[in-house]
Design a protein around this motif. Structure first.
Motif, PDB file in Angstrom:
ATOM      1  N   ASN A  72      -4.044   8.766   1.013  1.00 57.76           N
ATOM      2  CA  ASN A  72      -4.578   7.794   0.048  1.00 57.76           C
ATOM      3  C   ASN A  72      -4.492   6.386   0.587  1.00 57.76           C
ATOM      4  O   ASN A  72      -3.647   6.090   1.437  1.00 57.76           O
ATOM      5  N   ARG A 115      -1.672  16.554  -2.888  1.00 61.54           N
ATOM      6  CA  ARG A 115      -2.918  15.820  -2.614  1.00 61.54           C
ATOM      7  C   ARG A 115      -4.061  16.735  -3.034  1.00 61.54           C
ATOM      8  O   ARG A 115      -4.210  17.855  -2.505  1.00 61.54           O
ATOM      9  N   HIS A 174       3.639   7.861   9.821  1.00 56.59           N
ATOM     10  CA  HIS A 174       4.892   8.006   9.050  1.00 56.59           C
ATOM     11  C   HIS A 174       5.933   8.798   9.853  1.00 56.59           C
ATOM     12  O   HIS A 174       6.963   9.175   9.305  1.00 56.59           O
ATOM     13  N   TYR A 231       3.170  10.559 -11.588  1.00 56.39           N
ATOM     14  CA  TYR A 231       1.883   9.868 -11.636  1.00 56.39           C
ATOM     15  C   TYR A 231       0.809  10.829 -11.150  1.00 56.39           C
ATOM     16  O   TYR A 231       1.123  11.911 -10.631  1.00 56.39           O
ATOM     17  N   GLU A 267       0.826  -1.209   0.000  1.00 60.42           N
ATOM     18  CA  GLU A 267       0.000   0.000   0.000  1.00 60.42           C
ATOM     19  C   GLU A 267       0.858   1.256   0.000  1.00 60.42           C
ATOM     20  O   GLU A 267       0.551   2.233  -0.662  1.00 60.42           O
ATOM     21  N   GLU A 268       1.959   1.204   0.740  1.00 60.34           N
ATOM     22  CA  GLU A 268       2.789   2.407   0.884  1.00 60.34           C
ATOM     23  C   GLU A 268       3.550   2.737  -0.399  1.00 60.34           C
ATOM     24  O   GLU A 268       4.212   3.766  -0.490  1.00 60.34           O
ATOM     25  N   PHE A 316      -7.609  19.957   4.701  1.00 62.88           N
ATOM     26  CA  PHE A 316      -9.021  19.926   4.311  1.00 62.88           C
ATOM     27  C   PHE A 316      -9.392  21.141   3.456  1.00 62.88           C
ATOM     28  O   PHE A 316     -10.441  21.185   2.840  1.00 62.88           O
ATOM     29  N   HIS A 333       1.825   2.403  -3.459  1.00 62.95           N
ATOM     30  CA  HIS A 333       0.718   2.468  -4.430  1.00 62.95           C
ATOM     31  C   HIS A 333      -0.167   1.241  -4.537  1.00 62.95           C
ATOM     32  O   HIS A 333      -1.170   1.277  -5.249  1.00 62.95           O
TER      33      HIS A 333
END
Ligand SMILES: CCCCCCCCCCCCCCCC(=O)N[C@@H](Cc1ccccc1)C(=O)O
Length: 536
Positions: A468, A397, A498, A427, A224-225, A367, A227
């Motif tokens: 994500n 993000r 992290h 990406y 996951e970390e 946010f 992608h």
């Protein structure tokens, strides 16, 4: 000669792994600064390996055999000694190698240890089908007694980002030590806590002899970390090939926030109904190298540094209130203290004001807008040579009210604003669709009910995932994707993701097991109030 079959990735049986460790330690101490030096140092250090060291390792064979046999094929101290060492490597040329090795080792520990010792019922139950996907990810299918009911899926991941003891952790990051009621360690929050919570709840419910009516899948990704392109993506491919459609998907990505949203009375469980998009841009500047004694007026490093500074000084525009975070604050409005309750209930008027307050804090700023983070900057090969090349990576993000295309064009044309800076897209993907959260949305309402079963007075509201998750790969399998972990986070906890001192409290871990245990049962309830059971 009788050649025996040999598990190539079994570090405790292969003493060569210890020699690799010696080599890495020796090369690491010399801090190679480029690939040529790396190759040279490797060769030199390899040549220095002593015959006696090799002989000692070969002599350890019988002891290794005995230890592996005693562990019934599981991990031994030989494996853990090596593993602990790997966890101490820092971010350097070994970064990717380290991720790869740690991932393999985690997989090794996971499959050989957890399956046999910790979750015996899960792995022996006739109701559970377990398969490995892409070698290291796990897919479980728990058979329901009513095959006509649409299945749902829980997701978590076993891989973690690196952690270094040099970063002043209170306890070694891979020790799993408990201190003052908290279990410390890389992955306790992101996302091994969920892995263990889900499997422990499944073990428990199977032990109790409960047969779920609605079948469900559990997907535990291994990458996951980075992608999820091997783990989650292949799980999705398999499920698609099998014609599976999911009633809902539940992954990490939001939680119960206590004291993090200023002015809110009490904790709030935020079930994220969407997640931000993301893109990584590579900025680079090239020019012929030259002697440091005759520098050009501007260098590659100077030009790139100025571009990066412009990015930091010109954040993307405020969009607060235009995405799902608007719904989140409106839902929470009546729980804010005066005058915030009034302000939050009238976002159409006050959104710009709230945005200005929220952007002062790095967590709430996420946010408000598409965020810009310069995460890597590389340049120069020697201190008396003008660098011919400089590159920087920018991680963004994307707020739900913006698109990938829009973000790329803003960066290209206005903020970087220097044609000498080449911009490449590494990406990118758009923000994820918003999953339903009305009274008829089975997944949302069941998650909410499960939270309320545990914490009857909790505020539950739709939320937004600012990072994500693997769940983004599942959007063709379900339109109801939720991100929520039933853990209570307090001020300062967001920085542990992290970061250093990642930890989970005993209560959070126990709550996690309880939550999934109840969720499995709640998914079997006959009917939501005024809802059809299989709404999707
Ligand atoms: C209002 C205050 C909000 C506070 C938030 C509190 C924390 C809530 C839980 C957050 C869970 C986040 C899970 C993150 C998982 C994760 O790190 N994913 C990674 C996935 C990824 C990997 C490589 C490149 C792009 C993306 C990430 O987002 O970086």
């Amino acid at each position: 000669m009788n050649v025996l079959e040999w598990p190539s990735q079994s570090p405790d049986l292969n003493p060569i792994e210890n020699l690799w460790k010696d080599l890495k330690t020796a090369v690491h101490k010399r801090s190679p600064s480029n690939l040529t030096e790396l190759e040279l140092f490797c060769k030199e250090e390899w040549a220095k390996m002593s015959v006696s060291r090799c002989a000692n390792l070969v002599e350890s064979y019988p002891k290794r055999f005995a230890a592996v046999i005693a562990a019934k094929g599981g991990s031994t101290k030989y494996y853990f000694m090596l593993y602990e060492y790997l966890c101490t490597l820092d971010f350097s040329v070994f970064y990717f190698l380290k991720i790869m090795i740690i991932r393999v080792m985690y997989h090794f520990a996971f499959t050989s240890q957890l399956s046999v010792t910790s979750f015996p019922t899960v792995f022996s139950s006739s109701k559970v089908k377990h398969e490995l996907v892409a070698n290291y990810s796990h897919l479980f299918w728990v058979q329901g007694s009513r095959p006509e009911l649409q299945p749902y899926m829980l997701l978590a991941h076993t891989d973690v980002v690196p952690a270094s003891e040099d970063d002043a952790w209170e306890v070694p990051p891979f020790s799993g030590d408990e201190k003052d009621g908290f279990i410390y360690g890389r992955g306790t929050m992101d996302d091994k806590g969920s892995v263990m919570g889900i499997l422990a709840a499944l073990e428990y419910i199977l032990m109790k002899g409960y047969t779920p009516q609605r079948g469900f899948y559990i997907g535990l990704g291994h990458d996951e970390e980075v992608h999820g392109l091997n783990g989650a993506v292949n799980i999705v491919r398999l499920l698609k090939e099998r014609g599976v459609k999911l009633l809902f998907v539940l992954d990490e990505g939001s939680a119960i926030l206590d004291g993090i949203l200023k002015g809110l009375d009490g904790p709030a469980a935020l079930i994220a109904t969407s997640e931000k998009g993301a893109t990584v841009l590579k900025l680079s500047v090239s020019m012929p190298p030259s002697h440091a004694s005759m520098p050009p007026r501007e260098t590659t490093i100077g030009i790139l540094a100025a571009a990066v500074k412009r990015l930091e000084e010109n954040p993307m525009k405020r969009l607060f209130g235009l995405g799902p975070e608007g719904g989140m604050f409106e839902h929470l409005a009546h729980k804010f203290r005066f005058p915030l309750n009034f302000v939050m209930s009238n976002l159409w008027l006050f959104a710009p004001l709230i945005a200005r307050i929220m952007e002062r804090n790095e967590t709430t700023n996420a946010f408000v807008r598409t965020t810009t983070a310069v995460t890597m900057f590389n340049a120069g090969v020697k201190e008396n040579v003008i660098a011919s090349y400089a590159e920087a990576f920018v991680n963004m993000r994307i707020h739900s009210a913006q698109t990938l295309k829009e973000v790329h064009s803003v960066q290209r044309w206005s903020t970087v604003g220097d044609p000498r800076v080449k911009i490449e897209v590494v990406y990118g993907f758009d923000p994820l669709p918003i999953s339903p959260y009305d009274e008829t949305s089975f997944g949302f309402q069941i998650i909410k009910k499960t939270v309320l079963d545990m914490f009857p007075s909790m505020i539950v509201a739709p939320g937004m995932c600012i990072a994500n998750t693997d769940s983004r790969h599942f959007k063709d399998l379900s339109s109801s994707i939720y991100r929520f972990t039933p853990a209570i986070y307090k001020p300062g906890d967001a920085q542990r993701f992290h970061g250093i001192n990642e930890r989970t409290s005993r209560e959070n871990y126990e709550g996690m097991v309880q939550f999934f245990f109840r969720l499995f049962q709640n998914c079997d309830i006959k009917k939501l109030p005024d809802v059809s059971l299989d709404h999707n």
